[in-house]
Write an enzyme that holds these catalytic residues in place. Structure first.
Site, mmCIF file in Angstrom:
data_model
loop_
_atom_site.group_PDB
_atom_site.id
_atom_site.type_symbol
_atom_site.label_atom_id
_atom_site.label_comp_id
_atom_site.label_asym_id
_atom_site.label_seq_id
_atom_site.Cartn_x
_atom_site.Cartn_y
_atom_site.Cartn_z
ATOM 1 N N ASP A 1 0.841 -1.202 0.000
ATOM 2 C CA ASP A 1 0.000 0.000 0.000
ATOM 3 C C ASP A 1 0.877 1.255 0.000
ATOM 4 O O ASP A 1 0.362 2.374 -0.121
ATOM 5 C CB ASP A 1 -1.007 -0.012 1.160
ATOM 6 C CG ASP A 1 -0.347 -0.003 2.515
ATOM 7 O OD1 ASP A 1 0.886 -0.186 2.594
ATOM 8 O OD2 ASP A 1 -1.076 0.181 3.517
ATOM 9 N N SER A 2 2.194 1.075 0.064
ATOM 10 C CA SER A 2 3.122 2.192 -0.169
ATOM 11 C C SER A 2 2.867 2.799 -1.543
ATOM 12 O O SER A 2 3.288 3.921 -1.820
ATOM 13 C CB SER A 2 4.572 1.707 -0.054
ATOM 14 O OG SER A 2 4.774 0.535 -0.802
ATOM 15 N N ASP B 1 -1.092 -6.187 -0.190
ATOM 16 C CA ASP B 1 -1.456 -5.537 1.071
ATOM 17 C C ASP B 1 -2.958 -5.327 1.178
ATOM 18 O O ASP B 1 -3.612 -4.925 0.205
ATOM 19 C CB ASP B 1 -0.802 -4.154 1.147
ATOM 20 C CG ASP B 1 0.415 -4.125 2.048
ATOM 21 O OD1 ASP B 1 0.567 -5.021 2.897
ATOM 22 O OD2 ASP B 1 1.224 -3.191 1.886
ATOM 23 N N LYS C 1 -1.192 -9.436 2.943
ATOM 24 C CA LYS C 1 -0.446 -8.956 4.114
ATOM 25 C C LYS C 1 -1.316 -7.964 4.858
ATOM 26 O O LYS C 1 -2.013 -7.162 4.232
ATOM 27 C CB LYS C 1 0.871 -8.293 3.695
ATOM 28 C CG LYS C 1 1.644 -7.705 4.887
ATOM 29 C CD LYS C 1 3.062 -7.321 4.538
ATOM 30 C CE LYS C 1 3.230 -5.975 3.889
ATOM 31 N NZ LYS C 1 2.710 -4.832 4.660
ATOM 32 N N GLU D 1 -1.403 -5.440 8.652
ATOM 33 C CA GLU D 1 -0.597 -4.866 9.724
ATOM 34 C C GLU D 1 -1.227 -5.152 11.092
ATOM 35 O O GLU D 1 -2.447 -5.090 11.233
ATOM 36 C CB GLU D 1 -0.474 -3.345 9.530
ATOM 37 C CG GLU D 1 0.261 -2.979 8.250
ATOM 38 C CD GLU D 1 0.445 -1.477 8.056
ATOM 39 O OE1 GLU D 1 0.071 -0.688 8.963
ATOM 40 O OE2 GLU D 1 0.960 -1.091 6.993
ATOM 41 N N GLU E 1 9.281 -4.158 10.665
ATOM 42 C CA GLU E 1 9.684 -2.850 10.116
ATOM 43 C C GLU E 1 10.202 -1.931 11.210
ATOM 44 O O GLU E 1 9.546 -1.717 12.233
ATOM 45 C CB GLU E 1 8.495 -2.188 9.384
ATOM 46 C CG GLU E 1 8.886 -0.826 8.801
ATOM 47 C CD GLU E 1 7.914 -0.271 7.765
ATOM 48 O OE1 GLU E 1 6.985 -0.998 7.334
ATOM 49 O OE2 GLU E 1 8.100 0.901 7.378
HETATM 50 O O1 KIV Z 1 3.511 -1.149 1.686
HETATM 51 C C1 KIV Z 1 4.686 -1.536 1.696
HETATM 52 O O2 KIV Z 1 5.468 -1.234 0.793
HETATM 53 C C2 KIV Z 1 5.118 -2.357 2.814
HETATM 54 C C3 KIV Z 1 6.576 -2.674 2.896
HETATM 55 C C4 KIV Z 1 7.312 -1.480 3.347
HETATM 56 C C5 KIV Z 1 6.851 -3.848 3.768
HETATM 57 O O3 KIV Z 1 4.348 -2.731 3.630
#
Ligand code: KIV
Length: 276
Positions: A49-50, A88, A118, A120, A186
């Protein structure tokens, strides 16, 4: 390489089986060309989600939507053959209840072909992780600095220093016991990352953690020097594509203004070559 010579992408269980073995290699990707570039070099690729900050110019990951993740997930899937794709779950798509998380995780998997999701969170997400895993959705957990919680964490600070380390160890054990096949650590102190890596039986994937983790991940635009708004200490720039790209654009602009582009080799004659 021929189309049939490609190795098949690992499954989440293969990733889990790499615990304590050769380090797992991973990067984020958001587009087909980037995914193609890393496919032969990564064990898994994360549609992170970055993407919100890196490609869409958002100030944090909080504004990322399911539709954005699905669109980028589909693009990345078109570029991967050898690496597993993890996607994510965006902010607000899984925290409310295990059932809500299941509906969104199932949609992400069905519409993108990702091999896993993934999410959090540590101990407080264990019930949701178990709920998803029991229903066929492999889950990678993410603890330490969890950017979706930036407003309650009070900034992008190192997590788990001193006495706070015990809570992160509890989180890591909780997500492993709930059935996560790997966990991202992280921005945590290196000694804590090493301790967690030896305490749990699933791979730890470090980002700002320790070379002793079972694998590493970086945001691809950070390591290629394409995202230049800021550089976290844990980012190593392996290239400076942003600087190179801007120089190339400046050169193009200069040539257009000087009428030296397009040159003779870029333009067409009235008659095709070889035709009398
Ligand atoms: O969203 C992302 O890019 C991440 C990584 C930094 C692990 O969660």
């Amino acid at each position: 390489m021929s189309a049939t010579a490609h190795k098949t992408a690992p499954l989440p269980d293969d990733i889990r089986g790499r615990k304590g073995g050769d380090p797992l290699v991973s990067l984020t990707a958001y587009t087909t060309p980037m995914a193609q570039m890393m496919d032969d070099h990564c064990d898994f690729v994360l549609v992170g989600d970055s993407v919100g900050m890196v490609l869409h110019g958002l100030p944090s990951t909080l504004g990322v939507t399911m539709d954005m993740m699905i669109m980028h997930g589909q693009a990345v899937a078109r570029g991967l053959q050898s690496a597993m794709m993890v996607i994510d779950m965006p902010f607000g798509s899984y925290e409310e209840s295990p059932q809500h998380a299941f509906r969104n995780a199932a949609r992400l998997m069905a519409e993108t072909g990702a091999g896993a999701v993934k999410l959090e969170g540590g101990a407080h997400m264990a019930e949701t992780i178990a709920f998803l895993v029991m229903r066929g959705i492999p889950v990678m957990a993410h603890i330490g600095l969890t950017p979706q919680s930036i407003n309650t964490l009070g900034g992008y600070k190192v997590q788990g220093r001193g006495d706070a380390g015990a809570a992160l160890i509890t989180d890591a054990k909780a997500v492993a016991a709930a059935g996560a096949f790997a966990v991202v650590l992280e921005k945590v102190p290196a000694n804590l990352a090493d301790q967690i890596t030896s305490d749990i039986d699933i791979p730890t994937i470090g980002i700002g953690a320790s070379a002793g983790c079972d694998g590493q991940i970086l945001v691809v635009d950070d390591m290629l020097g394409l995202f230049t708004a800021f550089k976290a200490k844990f980012v190593k720039r392996y290239a400076e594509l942003g600087t190179q790209g801007e120089a190339a654009i400046a050169e193009y602009a200069r040539e257009v203004r000087a009428r030296s582009f397009p040159g003779p080799e870029h333009i067409f004659a009235d008659q095709a070559p070889g035709k009398g």
